[in-house]
Write an enzyme that holds these catalytic residues in place. Structure first.
Site, PDB file in Angstrom:
ATOM      1  N   GLY A 101      67.085  57.147  17.513  1.00 44.84           N
ATOM      2  CA  GLY A 101      67.803  56.000  18.051  1.00 44.84           C
ATOM      3  C   GLY A 101      67.064  54.678  18.018  1.00 44.84           C
ATOM      4  CE  LYS A 147      70.323  61.790   9.441  1.00 49.73           C
ATOM      5  NZ  LYS A 147      69.826  60.805  10.396  1.00 49.73           N
ATOM      6  N   PRO A 178      64.941  42.273  13.455  1.00 50.82           N
ATOM      7  CG  PRO A 178      65.970  40.181  13.335  1.00 50.82           C
ATOM      8  CD  PRO A 178      65.242  41.194  12.497  1.00 50.82           C
TER       9      PRO A 178
END
Length: 206
Positions: free
Chosen positions: A12, A32, A180
């Site tokens: 996360g 993935k 960011p």
């Protein structure tokens, strides 16, 4: 074929978002290997939406949002390392691992074990929040002990310049920039935010 592995110090922390930006910047393909949790948008679907790049099918799709070893056991699935060999791709392949390095795929095999066999460069995604120095240095030490080649460290979150310097200095890792927090996540905002990422440095290790 060239490939780069994206992993993180924890779950996360933004690995999928970073992977989406990276595969778009490289003009690559995304994979993935193991998806745990199918409720809502999967990581592959997020990357496809945010990058527009080819997404290869997962080797394992498990319904339960939990550690892969537990998700697989719940469904009677045996995760086999041979099915996790890097797939062929005519584009640079961005491989997103699950959770952190020590996430178990089975009761005996960790994700780190598989990553070491892939022998591809690794980008470590780290939080910029309190505690990141410890988690990041432990992860870098584990990668080194497993013989993995670290391309560098990417920081995700608000700026913490001292933590970045300490992690890269003590961990002997390249600072690949900072992604960011984005108040609005679209393909365009993510692409602009990637101006702060050393994509050339990553491309150079492929």
């Amino acid at each position: 074929m060239s490939a780069v592995i994206v992993t993180g110090t924890d779950t996360g922390i933004g690995k999928t978002l970073f992977s989406a930006g990276l595969v778009h910047a490289l003009g690559g393909a995304y994979w993935k290997p193991v998806q745990s949790g199918l409720d809502g948008e999967t990581d592959s679907a997020v990357v496809r939406r945010l990058s527009g790049c080819p997404v290869l099918p997962e080797a394992y799709r498990l319904r339960l949002a939990a550690s892969p070893h537990l998700s697989a056991e719940q469904e009677g699935v045996a995760i086999r390392p041979e099915r996790l060999a890097l797939p062929r791709s005519d584009r640079p392949l961005v491989v997103e691992a699950a959770g952190g390095l020590m996430v178990p795929l089975t009761r005996r095999i960790l994700y780190l074990d598989v990553m070491s066999r892939w022998a591809a460069p690794v980008v470590l995604c780290c939080r910029t929040a309190l505690g990141t120095i410890n988690h990041s240095l432990l992860s870098l030490a584990a990668l080194e002990a497993a013989g993995c080649r670290v391309a560098g460290v990417v920081f995700i979150g608000d700026e913490m310049k001292d933590s970045r310097r300490v992690i890269c200095s003590i961990g002997k890792a390249r600072d690949l920039g900072r992604l960011p927090v984005l108040p609005r996540i679209t393909r365009e905002t993510l692409s602009r935010a990637f101006a702060g990422i050393d994509v050339a440095g990553i491309r150079g290790v492929l």
